[in-house]
Motif scaffolding. Sequence first.
Motif, PDB file in Angstrom:
ATOM      1  N   PRO A 133       0.812  -1.227   0.000  1.00  0.00           N
ATOM      2  CA  PRO A 133       0.000   0.000   0.000  1.00  0.00           C
ATOM      3  C   PRO A 133       0.844   1.276   0.000  1.00  0.00           C
ATOM      4  N   LEU A 134       2.013   1.232   0.631  1.00  0.00           N
ATOM      5  CA  LEU A 134       2.868   2.425   0.669  1.00  0.00           C
ATOM      6  C   LEU A 134       3.333   2.826  -0.734  1.00  0.00           C
ATOM      7  N   MET A 135       3.693   1.849  -1.542  1.00  0.00           N
ATOM      8  CA  MET A 135       4.171   2.148  -2.897  1.00  0.00           C
ATOM      9  C   MET A 135       3.043   2.571  -3.823  1.00  0.00           C
ATOM     10  N   ARG A 136       1.816   2.185  -3.482  1.00  0.00           N
ATOM     11  CA  ARG A 136       0.662   2.572  -4.296  1.00  0.00           C
ATOM     12  C   ARG A 136       0.062   3.905  -3.843  1.00  0.00           C
ATOM     13  N   ALA A 137       0.586   4.469  -2.772  1.00  0.00           N
ATOM     14  CA  ALA A 137       0.056   5.729  -2.251  1.00  0.00           C
ATOM     15  C   ALA A 137       0.173   6.827  -3.314  1.00  0.00           C
ATOM     16  N   LYS A 138      -0.812   7.694  -3.343  1.00  0.00           N
ATOM     17  CA  LYS A 138      -0.879   8.764  -4.342  1.00  0.00           C
ATOM     18  C   LYS A 138       0.390   9.622  -4.322  1.00  0.00           C
ATOM     19  N   GLU A 139       0.879   9.934  -3.128  1.00  0.00           N
ATOM     20  CA  GLU A 139       2.073  10.783  -3.003  1.00  0.00           C
ATOM     21  C   GLU A 139       3.304  10.130  -3.638  1.00  0.00           C
ATOM     22  N   VAL A 140       3.428   8.832  -3.467  1.00  0.00           N
ATOM     23  CA  VAL A 140       4.569   8.107  -4.040  1.00  0.00           C
ATOM     24  C   VAL A 140       4.429   8.051  -5.557  1.00  0.00           C
ATOM     25  N   ARG A 141       3.239   7.756  -6.039  1.00  0.00           N
ATOM     26  CA  ARG A 141       3.011   7.700  -7.491  1.00  0.00           C
ATOM     27  C   ARG A 141       3.282   9.053  -8.141  1.00  0.00           C
ATOM     28  N   GLU A 142       2.911  10.140  -7.458  1.00  0.00           N
ATOM     29  CA  GLU A 142       3.175  11.478  -7.997  1.00  0.00           C
ATOM     30  C   GLU A 142       4.665  11.763  -8.062  1.00  0.00           C
ATOM     31  N   GLN A 143       5.399  11.271  -7.080  1.00  0.00           N
ATOM     32  CA  GLN A 143       6.847  11.479  -7.053  1.00  0.00           C
ATOM     33  C   GLN A 143       7.537  10.708  -8.187  1.00  0.00           C
ATOM     34  N   PHE A 144       6.938   9.620  -8.634  1.00  0.00           N
ATOM     35  CA  PHE A 144       7.523   8.790  -9.688  1.00  0.00           C
ATOM     36  C   PHE A 144       6.630   8.736 -10.926  1.00  0.00           C
ATOM     37  N   LYS A 145       5.982   9.847 -11.260  1.00  0.00           N
ATOM     38  CA  LYS A 145       5.033   9.843 -12.370  1.00  0.00           C
ATOM     39  C   LYS A 145       5.695   9.638 -13.735  1.00  0.00           C
ATOM     40  N   GLU A 146       7.007   9.789 -13.819  1.00  0.00           N
ATOM     41  CA  GLU A 146       7.688   9.597 -15.100  1.00  0.00           C
ATOM     42  C   GLU A 146       7.948   8.129 -15.420  1.00  0.00           C
ATOM     43  N   ILE A 147       7.708   7.228 -14.467  1.00  0.00           N
ATOM     44  CA  ILE A 147       7.900   5.795 -14.717  1.00  0.00           C
ATOM     45  C   ILE A 147       6.583   5.035 -14.496  1.00  0.00           C
ATOM     46  N   GLU A 148       6.535   3.839 -15.012  1.00  0.00           N
ATOM     47  CA  GLU A 148       5.364   2.973 -14.821  1.00  0.00           C
ATOM     48  C   GLU A 148       5.202   2.669 -13.329  1.00  0.00           C
ATOM     49  N   PRO A 149       3.976   2.596 -12.836  1.00  0.00           N
ATOM     50  CA  PRO A 149       3.776   2.291 -11.409  1.00  0.00           C
ATOM     51  C   PRO A 149       4.450   0.995 -10.965  1.00  0.00           C
ATOM     52  N   TYR A 150       4.418  -0.054 -11.822  1.00  0.00           N
ATOM     53  CA  TYR A 150       5.030  -1.329 -11.438  1.00  0.00           C
ATOM     54  C   TYR A 150       6.556  -1.245 -11.341  1.00  0.00           C
ATOM     55  N   ASP A 151       7.129  -0.174 -11.875  1.00  0.00           N
ATOM     56  CA  ASP A 151       8.583   0.009 -11.793  1.00  0.00           C
ATOM     57  C   ASP A 151       9.008   0.758 -10.529  1.00  0.00           C
ATOM     58  N   ILE A 152       8.043   1.266  -9.772  1.00  0.00           N
ATOM     59  CA  ILE A 152       8.366   2.007  -8.545  1.00  0.00           C
ATOM     60  C   ILE A 152       9.165   1.144  -7.563  1.00  0.00           C
ATOM     61  N   PRO A 153       8.768  -0.106  -7.287  1.00  0.00           N
ATOM     62  CA  PRO A 153       9.574  -0.913  -6.359  1.00  0.00           C
ATOM     63  C   PRO A 153      11.017  -1.107  -6.831  1.00  0.00           C
ATOM     64  N   ILE A 154      11.199  -1.267  -8.128  1.00  0.00           N
ATOM     65  CA  ILE A 154      12.540  -1.470  -8.687  1.00  0.00           C
ATOM     66  C   ILE A 154      13.363  -0.202  -8.512  1.00  0.00           C
ATOM     67  N   GLU A 155      12.731   0.930  -8.744  1.00  0.00           N
ATOM     68  CA  GLU A 155      13.411   2.225  -8.585  1.00  0.00           C
ATOM     69  C   GLU A 155      13.815   2.453  -7.124  1.00  0.00           C
ATOM     70  N   LEU A 156      12.928   2.094  -6.206  1.00  0.00           N
ATOM     71  CA  LEU A 156      13.193   2.324  -4.779  1.00  0.00           C
ATOM     72  C   LEU A 156      14.142   1.307  -4.156  1.00  0.00           C
ATOM     73  N   LEU A 157      13.956   0.036  -4.492  1.00  0.00           N
ATOM     74  CA  LEU A 157      14.676  -1.032  -3.795  1.00  0.00           C
ATOM     75  C   LEU A 157      15.814  -1.656  -4.590  1.00  0.00           C
ATOM     76  N   GLY A 158      15.763  -1.549  -5.887  1.00  0.00           N
ATOM     77  CA  GLY A 158      16.761  -2.205  -6.728  1.00  0.00           C
ATOM     78  C   GLY A 158      16.283  -3.584  -7.160  1.00  0.00           C
ATOM     79  N   ILE A 159      16.896  -4.087  -8.181  1.00  0.00           N
ATOM     80  CA  ILE A 159      16.479  -5.338  -8.808  1.00  0.00           C
ATOM     81  C   ILE A 159      16.532  -6.529  -7.851  1.00  0.00           C
ATOM     82  N   ASN A 160      17.671  -6.739  -7.195  1.00  0.00           N
ATOM     83  CA  ASN A 160      17.832  -7.923  -6.335  1.00  0.00           C
ATOM     84  C   ASN A 160      16.862  -7.935  -5.165  1.00  0.00           C
TER      85      ASN A 160
END
Length: 170
Positions: free
Chosen positions: A115-142
């Motif tokens: 739910p934290l990664m789906r929060a509106k504020e987080v999505r707005e901060q990463f609006k230039e990437i696909e929503p499903y890519d937010i975890p990868i951007e935040l945490l890294g691939i591994n």
Amino acid sequence: MENKKVTLQDFLSKVEESKAKKVKITQIEVADFGLMEFVRPREGVLLDYLNEVVKAIDKTTEKTYEEDERNDLEVLEIENNSKKDTKLKIEKENEKVDMKLLVKASGKLVYSCCPLMRAKEVREQFKEIEPYDIPIELLGINKVMDLAQKLSDIFDGVKTQKTVNEAVKN
């Protein structure tokens, strides 16, 4: 032991009991972030993840047989008659992994469960990437791949896949 016919009320009770047993919310320690809450995804999301993982990992087996001095036709006749004189020399398993597909499936599962990664504020901060890519951007691939595997285990992903495979077989 006599089989008792299940009534509608018995069935509904079993459904509720089954739903109550399922893990609905879990907390996982995520490096650099702390203890984060994850919610059970819909079964379809979990199946999509498992399906993509299976697609991403291609296993093939190569078998090499010892040379036989007879001609190929003779060898075929022998194999068809189950008198195999040819011997297995080498059996090698090759595995190819489509990392892009694996990472994308992992990111989608983590995003769907968090739910934290789906929060509106987080999505707005990463609006230039696909929503499903937010975890990868935040945490890294591994970390995303490890987290997706943990979530799948916690939410019975392997159990779900086995159940589906059994249903398809029957």
